[in-house]
Design a protein around this motif. Structure first.
Motif, mmCIF file in Angstrom:
data_model
loop_
_atom_site.group_PDB
_atom_site.id
_atom_site.type_symbol
_atom_site.label_atom_id
_atom_site.label_comp_id
_atom_site.label_asym_id
_atom_site.label_seq_id
_atom_site.Cartn_x
_atom_site.Cartn_y
_atom_site.Cartn_z
ATOM 1 N N ARG A 28 -6.848 -5.044 -0.342
ATOM 2 C CA ARG A 28 -6.456 -6.449 -0.314
ATOM 3 C C ARG A 28 -7.392 -7.258 -1.205
ATOM 4 O O ARG A 28 -8.615 -7.230 -1.028
ATOM 5 N N ILE A 29 -6.819 -7.976 -2.168
ATOM 6 C CA ILE A 29 -7.592 -8.749 -3.140
ATOM 7 C C ILE A 29 -7.123 -10.197 -3.114
ATOM 8 O O ILE A 29 -5.924 -10.469 -3.140
ATOM 9 N N LYS A 30 -8.087 -11.123 -3.064
ATOM 10 C CA LYS A 30 -7.760 -12.547 -3.099
ATOM 11 C C LYS A 30 -7.964 -13.050 -4.520
ATOM 12 O O LYS A 30 -9.075 -13.011 -5.060
ATOM 13 N N ALA A 31 -6.885 -13.542 -5.133
ATOM 14 C CA ALA A 31 -6.945 -14.027 -6.508
ATOM 15 C C ALA A 31 -7.657 -15.374 -6.565
ATOM 16 O O ALA A 31 -7.926 -16.008 -5.536
ATOM 17 N N ILE A 32 -7.955 -15.825 -7.791
ATOM 18 C CA ILE A 32 -8.678 -17.076 -7.981
ATOM 19 C C ILE A 32 -7.896 -18.258 -7.411
ATOM 20 O O ILE A 32 -8.480 -19.210 -6.884
ATOM 21 N N ASP A 33 -6.573 -18.200 -7.499
ATOM 22 C CA ASP A 33 -5.741 -19.300 -6.996
ATOM 23 C C ASP A 33 -5.407 -19.141 -5.515
ATOM 24 O O ASP A 33 -4.475 -19.741 -5.002
ATOM 25 N N ASN A 34 -6.178 -18.276 -4.827
ATOM 26 C CA ASN A 34 -6.094 -18.080 -3.375
ATOM 27 C C ASN A 34 -4.882 -17.271 -2.927
ATOM 28 O O ASN A 34 -4.561 -17.228 -1.737
ATOM 29 N N LYS A 35 -4.177 -16.625 -3.858
ATOM 30 C CA LYS A 35 -3.122 -15.689 -3.465
ATOM 31 C C LYS A 35 -3.766 -14.408 -2.959
ATOM 32 O O LYS A 35 -4.782 -13.956 -3.491
ATOM 33 N N VAL A 36 -3.170 -13.806 -1.936
ATOM 34 C CA VAL A 36 -3.633 -12.531 -1.407
ATOM 35 C C VAL A 36 -2.703 -11.438 -1.923
ATOM 36 O O VAL A 36 -1.490 -11.488 -1.697
ATOM 37 N N ILE A 37 -3.273 -10.459 -2.618
ATOM 38 C CA ILE A 37 -2.489 -9.407 -3.260
ATOM 39 C C ILE A 37 -2.852 -8.067 -2.631
ATOM 40 O O ILE A 37 -4.034 -7.716 -2.537
ATOM 41 N N TYR A 38 -1.838 -7.320 -2.217
ATOM 42 C CA TYR A 38 -2.038 -5.982 -1.665
ATOM 43 C C TYR A 38 -1.715 -4.965 -2.760
ATOM 44 O O TYR A 38 -0.565 -4.856 -3.184
ATOM 45 N N VAL A 39 -2.731 -4.238 -3.191
ATOM 46 C CA VAL A 39 -2.557 -3.265 -4.269
ATOM 47 C C VAL A 39 -2.607 -1.856 -3.668
ATOM 48 O O VAL A 39 -3.583 -1.522 -2.978
ATOM 49 N N PRO A 40 -1.586 -1.014 -3.892
ATOM 50 C CA PRO A 40 -1.644 0.367 -3.383
ATOM 51 C C PRO A 40 -2.869 1.096 -3.920
ATOM 52 O O PRO A 40 -3.223 0.966 -5.097
ATOM 53 N N ASN A 41 -3.526 1.853 -3.063
ATOM 54 C CA ASN A 41 -4.755 2.541 -3.462
ATOM 55 C C ASN A 41 -4.531 3.521 -4.608
ATOM 56 O O ASN A 41 -5.417 3.733 -5.437
ATOM 57 N N SER A 42 -3.335 4.139 -4.650
ATOM 58 C CA SER A 42 -3.059 5.088 -5.726
ATOM 59 C C SER A 42 -3.035 4.383 -7.082
ATOM 60 O O SER A 42 -3.393 4.972 -8.103
ATOM 61 N N LYS A 43 -2.604 3.111 -7.101
ATOM 62 C CA LYS A 43 -2.607 2.335 -8.340
ATOM 63 C C LYS A 43 -4.032 2.029 -8.782
ATOM 64 O O LYS A 43 -4.365 2.085 -9.969
ATOM 65 N N ILE A 44 -4.879 1.707 -7.822
ATOM 66 C CA ILE A 44 -6.263 1.349 -8.152
ATOM 67 C C ILE A 44 -7.035 2.558 -8.659
ATOM 68 O O ILE A 44 -7.754 2.483 -9.660
ATOM 69 N N ILE A 45 -6.877 3.697 -7.994
ATOM 70 C CA ILE A 45 -7.660 4.874 -8.375
ATOM 71 C C ILE A 45 -7.244 5.391 -9.742
ATOM 72 O O ILE A 45 -8.026 6.052 -10.438
ATOM 73 N N ALA A 46 -6.009 5.086 -10.162
ATOM 74 C CA ALA A 46 -5.521 5.548 -11.465
ATOM 75 C C ALA A 46 -5.789 4.537 -12.576
ATOM 76 O O ALA A 46 -5.607 4.853 -13.753
ATOM 77 N N ALA A 47 -6.206 3.327 -12.209
ATOM 78 C CA ALA A 47 -6.401 2.266 -13.200
ATOM 79 C C ALA A 47 -7.869 2.133 -13.586
ATOM 80 O O ALA A 47 -8.766 2.678 -12.930
ATOM 81 N N LYS A 48 -8.093 1.395 -14.665
ATOM 82 C CA LYS A 48 -9.460 1.055 -15.050
ATOM 83 C C LYS A 48 -9.958 -0.049 -14.128
ATOM 84 O O LYS A 48 -9.294 -1.063 -13.938
#
Length: 270
Positions: A143-163
């Motif tokens: 779970r990541i909170k963006a600068i504009d206060n949006k809360v974004i849920y990113v799948p872990n598989s996407k994160i581990i494969a990304a830079k």
């Protein structure tokens, strides 16, 4: 003695009382051993620097395996072949894994994130084209909170494969700003104005390197300069914006023109 033997040999369905008592005793022994093993495991994990979520995953996985082994031992004690149970469990496990393939991928990725620790809660990161502050790393999503206060849920598989770019893992960051000035302005004057801007901002450090300003490139209508200065990470954006404003002030004080793209046309009389 014969009476006791007859009681033990008394059949309850497909099992004798003796087999049932033997299975109960085996289960109690296994249960006590599991409790001892889990207490030892918790002490060992407590001495290792592991994320709390990862400790829970390891504890739950070990407990599941131990109880599954206990079930096989107890069933075998009753005189029932455990082979069929293992085969049935394998088939069910395969079907379940295919049904939740994406979730298992995210789960495995979540464990890898917790072990590798590319970021922690509170870090400002960029991953899978998402930028913000890490609020939580779960088993399936981060779970990541963006600068504009949006809360974004990113799948872990996407994160581990990304830079993954962690902007706050270090105590200091360097502010890099590129600025253009007129060809008419002497280079030394521009450099001095840039360094004065850094100094008068009052937020920058002399370590690990002193502030630096130099010519970056010669463009069509201007000379591009770069100014670099180190600042404490929590003050990065405040220092960045303050320096941007201060550069304009110093350029105005020194009479340096901040250019823009334009074309000079010279007419020649013949």
């Amino acid at each position: 003695m014969d009476k006791l033997q007859s009681i033990l040999n008394y059949s309850v369905g497909s099992f004798t009382v003796g087999k049932i008592l033997e299975a109960v005793i085996v289960f109690v022994i296994c249960y006590l051993l599991i409790r001892v093993i889990m207490k030892v495991l918790e002490r060992v994990l407590g001495k290792i620097s592991l994320d709390a979520t990862l400790r829970k995953i390891i504890t739950a996985a070990v407990k599941f395996v131990l109880y599954f082994i206990t079930a096989i031992i107890v069933i075998d004690t009753l005189g029932v072949s455990a082979t069929s149970l293992v085969a049935a469990f394998s088939v069910v496990g395969l079907a379940a894994s295919l049904a939740v393939q994406d979730s298992l991928s995210n789960l495995a990725s979540g464990i890898m994130i917790l072990v590798a620790k590319p970021f922690k809660i509170g870090d400002f990161v960029e991953a899978d084209e998402v930028t913000g502050t890490v609020m939580m790393t779960g088993l399936i999503h981060t779970r990541i909170k963006a600068i504009d206060n949006k809360v974004i849920y990113v799948p872990n598989s996407k994160i581990i494969a990304a830079k993954i770019v962690n902007y706050t893992s270090q105590e200091k960051r360097r502010v890099d700003i590129e600025i253009s000035a007129s060809y008419d302005a002497p280079i030394e004057n521009v450099r001095k104005a840039l360094l004065d801007a850094v100094k008068n901002t009052g937020m920058f450090l002399d370590e690990p390197e002193k502030p630096f300003a130099a010519v970056l490139s010669y463009d069509d209508s201007s000379i591009k300069y770069v100014v670099r200065a180190w600042v404490e990470t929590p003050k990065y954006w405040d220092a960045h914006f303050a320096l941007m404003e201060r550069i304009k002030t110093e350029f105005d004080n020194a009479g340096i023109e901040m250019t823009y793209n334009h074309l000079n046309v010279h007419l020649i009389d013949k």
